[in-house]
Design a protein around this motif. Structure first.
Motif, PDB file in Angstrom:
ATOM      1  N   TYR A   1       0.804  -1.226   0.000  1.00 44.11           N
ATOM      2  CA  TYR A   1       0.000   0.000   0.000  1.00 44.11           C
ATOM      3  C   TYR A   1       0.836   1.275   0.000  1.00 44.11           C
ATOM      4  O   TYR A   1       0.393   2.307  -0.520  1.00 44.11           O
ATOM      5  N   ALA A   2       2.049   1.215   0.528  1.00 42.72           N
ATOM      6  CA  ALA A   2       2.923   2.377   0.380  1.00 42.72           C
ATOM      7  C   ALA A   2       3.273   2.580  -1.092  1.00 42.72           C
ATOM      8  O   ALA A   2       3.276   3.713  -1.598  1.00 42.72           O
ATOM      9  N   GLU A   3       3.541   1.469  -1.802  1.00 38.94           N
ATOM     10  CA  GLU A   3       3.834   1.558  -3.226  1.00 38.94           C
ATOM     11  C   GLU A   3       2.611   2.012  -4.021  1.00 38.94           C
ATOM     12  O   GLU A   3       2.716   2.810  -4.954  1.00 38.94           O
ATOM     13  N   ALA A   4       1.427   1.473  -3.664  1.00 41.48           N
ATOM     14  CA  ALA A   4       0.198   1.879  -4.355  1.00 41.48           C
ATOM     15  C   ALA A   4      -0.051   3.374  -4.170  1.00 41.48           C
ATOM     16  O   ALA A   4      -0.422   4.079  -5.115  1.00 41.48           O
TER      17      ALA A   4
ATOM     18  N   LEU B   1      -1.703   6.161   2.754  1.00 38.94           N
ATOM     19  CA  LEU B   1      -1.607   7.612   2.891  1.00 38.94           C
ATOM     20  C   LEU B   1      -0.158   8.057   3.038  1.00 38.94           C
ATOM     21  O   LEU B   1       0.234   9.099   2.490  1.00 38.94           O
ATOM     22  N   ALA B   2       0.653   7.264   3.751  1.00 33.49           N
ATOM     23  CA  ALA B   2       2.064   7.625   3.912  1.00 33.49           C
ATOM     24  C   ALA B   2       2.793   7.546   2.577  1.00 33.49           C
ATOM     25  O   ALA B   2       3.609   8.422   2.253  1.00 33.49           O
ATOM     26  N   GLY B   3       2.514   6.493   1.801  1.00 32.76           N
ATOM     27  CA  GLY B   3       3.156   6.359   0.503  1.00 32.76           C
ATOM     28  C   GLY B   3       2.788   7.501  -0.428  1.00 32.76           C
ATOM     29  O   GLY B   3       3.634   8.021  -1.165  1.00 32.76           O
ATOM     30  N   TYR B   4       1.523   7.885  -0.403  1.00 32.53           N
ATOM     31  CA  TYR B   4       1.056   8.994  -1.239  1.00 32.53           C
ATOM     32  C   TYR B   4       1.694  10.311  -0.781  1.00 32.53           C
ATOM     33  O   TYR B   4       2.233  11.075  -1.593  1.00 32.53           O
ATOM     34  N   HIS B   5       1.637  10.549   0.537  1.00 34.18           N
ATOM     35  CA  HIS B   5       2.104  11.813   1.116  1.00 34.18           C
ATOM     36  C   HIS B   5       3.595  12.041   0.851  1.00 34.18           C
ATOM     37  O   HIS B   5       4.035  13.179   0.689  1.00 34.18           O
ATOM     38  N   ALA B   6       4.368  10.957   0.799  1.00 36.85           N
ATOM     39  CA  ALA B   6       5.804  11.084   0.575  1.00 36.85           C
ATOM     40  C   ALA B   6       6.117  11.623  -0.820  1.00 36.85           C
ATOM     41  O   ALA B   6       7.176  12.211  -1.046  1.00 36.85           O
ATOM     42  N   VAL B   7       5.197  11.427  -1.759  1.00 41.46           N
ATOM     43  CA  VAL B   7       5.392  11.889  -3.140  1.00 41.46           C
ATOM     44  C   VAL B   7       4.611  13.174  -3.400  1.00 41.46           C
ATOM     45  O   VAL B   7       5.114  14.105  -4.037  1.00 41.46           O
TER      46      VAL B   7
ATOM     47  N   PRO C   1      -8.943  -7.072   8.917  1.00 40.20           N
ATOM     48  CA  PRO C   1      -8.465  -6.719  10.258  1.00 40.20           C
ATOM     49  C   PRO C   1      -7.222  -5.831  10.239  1.00 40.20           C
ATOM     50  O   PRO C   1      -6.905  -5.174  11.231  1.00 40.20           O
ATOM     51  N   ARG C   2      -6.545  -5.787   9.085  1.00 44.91           N
ATOM     52  CA  ARG C   2      -5.354  -4.943   8.950  1.00 44.91           C
ATOM     53  C   ARG C   2      -5.687  -3.573   8.370  1.00 44.91           C
ATOM     54  O   ARG C   2      -4.778  -2.852   7.921  1.00 44.91           O
ATOM     55  N   PHE C   3      -6.959  -3.181   8.389  1.00 48.01           N
ATOM     56  CA  PHE C   3      -7.377  -1.971   7.679  1.00 48.01           C
ATOM     57  C   PHE C   3      -6.602  -0.733   8.131  1.00 48.01           C
ATOM     58  O   PHE C   3      -6.177   0.068   7.296  1.00 48.01           O
ATOM     59  N   GLU C   4      -6.430  -0.544   9.424  1.00 51.43           N
ATOM     60  CA  GLU C   4      -5.727   0.660   9.895  1.00 51.43           C
ATOM     61  C   GLU C   4      -4.299   0.688   9.356  1.00 51.43           C
ATOM     62  O   GLU C   4      -3.784   1.745   8.985  1.00 51.43           O
ATOM     63  N   GLN C   5      -3.669  -0.467   9.304  1.00 51.91           N
ATOM     64  CA  GLN C   5      -2.317  -0.563   8.760  1.00 51.91           C
ATOM     65  C   GLN C   5      -2.314  -0.260   7.262  1.00 51.91           C
ATOM     66  O   GLN C   5      -1.432   0.444   6.756  1.00 51.91           O
ATOM     67  N   ILE C   6      -3.313  -0.787   6.553  1.00 50.72           N
ATOM     68  CA  ILE C   6      -3.439  -0.544   5.111  1.00 50.72           C
ATOM     69  C   ILE C   6      -3.608   0.946   4.842  1.00 50.72           C
ATOM     70  O   ILE C   6      -2.934   1.536   3.989  1.00 50.72           O
ATOM     71  N   GLN C   7      -4.527   1.570   5.576  1.00 48.40           N
ATOM     72  CA  GLN C   7      -4.794   2.996   5.365  1.00 48.40           C
ATOM     73  C   GLN C   7      -3.557   3.833   5.671  1.00 48.40           C
ATOM     74  O   GLN C   7      -3.219   4.745   4.902  1.00 48.40           O
TER      75      GLN C   7
END
Length: 340
Positions: free
Chosen positions: A141-144, A276-282, A266-272
């Motif tokens: 998800y960071a890559e996505a 968002l972190a991957g997007y925000h970094a770019v 169950p990993r939704f918070e981690q996914i989100q």
């Protein structure tokens, strides 16, 4: 309606196989090992050219996109590839055509067909079942998120061709009188209470979308279908496929789409957080951007209700309706609670 649409699934697949073989004659080379990969609305076939090149032949559904819109999709993909974003390579037909219109007695109506080079990798999961167990969530998800941000930044500075035509996931396309995917509030399986809830959310969304506004920093060309089955993992690389739903829309709608089929994971918070972190970094997100996530998750939910409303009776619509209705109503309640 043509005879083709009255056939059962197996009969349609048999005719599409013949159609695919006929369509392949529009490209240079000899193709074999023609196999159906996916048939939901578009039909996608895998084939191998005599030089070993594996290709994806896409037979587009009738009446969803006009020829100009399909050509625009392929032109945008070529522009993304030139910008270093890995997307399937377009293999042009004879005469350097992006796509061809093919008629065949087995189908009835002519279909638009294009060809893409096959991208290696394994899909991250499916829309129905979410991300596969064992997938490295933070990487995926960071890559996505990073890929989505790069696409959005590219679109903001890209000079579109004069004849560029794509649909819009804008206010009218999402909650107008004729939304792009259908009048979701008319879905017959909705109870009166559910229908009212969705109408209340629709009304509030119109106000919030106008307040949020649209400009180059938050709106432009988006992929609009970052679901697990369109994310290909190959070693340390993530690649994006299936630009069929790509159009003009809010960047946060893109991110909401990526999260939608993970809501019950169950990993939704981690996914989100990873997305968002991957997007925000770019491409940095503002606090205002982040605050619209509940709005765009709700709007993504209503689009899927419109989708099944316009496909009543299909196996996919029948199977997914209960989950999509429950989720859309839950997202509408959460959104309205946030706005009050």
């Amino acid at each position: 309606m043509s005879e083709f649409h009255s056939l059962n699934h197996d009969q349609q697949v048999a005719r599409l196989h013949d159609f695919a073989r006929h369509a392949l004659e529009q490209w240079d080379g000899t193709f074999g090992d023609v196999q159906l990969v996916k048939f939901r609305e578009n039909a996608v076939f895998s084939a191998h050219r005599e030089d070993g090149q594996r290709v994806a032949l896409r037979i587009h559904r009738h009446g969803y996109h006009c020829e100009a819109a399909l050509r625009s999709e392929l032109q945008w993909m070529e522009a993304l590839a030139q910008a270093g974003i890995t997307v399937p390579q377009i293999i042009r037909a004879r005469g350097e055509r992006h796509l061809v219109e093919v008629a065949h007695a087995d189908i009835g109506e002519p279909r638009q067909v294009d060809m893409l080079a096959w991208l290696p990798g394994a899909t991250a999961g499916t829309s129905e079942n979410g991300v596969q167990a064992g997938t490295e969530i933070d990487f995926l998800y960071a890559e996505a998120g990073a890929i989505a941000a790069r696409i959005h930044l590219h679109a903001a500075q890209w000079q579109q061709p004069d004849e560029f035509v794509r649909h819009a996931w804008d206010e009218e396309g999402l909650i107008g009188n004729q939304p792009f995917w259908g009048r979701f509030w008319e879905l017959e399986q909705l109870s009166d209470e559910q229908r009212q809830l969705l109408q209340d959310a629709r009304r509030a969304a119109r106000h919030d979308l106008r307040r949020y506004g649209r400009h180059l920093d938050n709106f432009g060309m988006i992929h609009a279908d970052l679901v697990p089955e369109n994310l290909l993992i190959e070693g340390p690389q993530l690649r994006l496929i299936d630009f069929d739903d790509a159009g003009f829309g809010w960047h946060m709608f893109e991110l909401a789409t990526a999260l939608y089929f993970c809501l019950d994971d169950p990993r939704f918070e981690q996914i989100q957080a990873a997305l968002l972190a991957g997007y925000h970094a770019v491409k940095p997100l503002t606090d205002t951007d982040r605050q619209t996530l509940a709005l765009f998750l709700m709007l993504r939910g209503t689009t899927y209700l419109g989708w099944i409303h316009t496909r009543q009776g299909t196996p996919t619509a029948i199977e997914m309706a209960p989950m999509l209705i429950e989720r859309a109503c839950r997202l509408a309640r959460e959104y309205l609670q946030q706005t009050r």
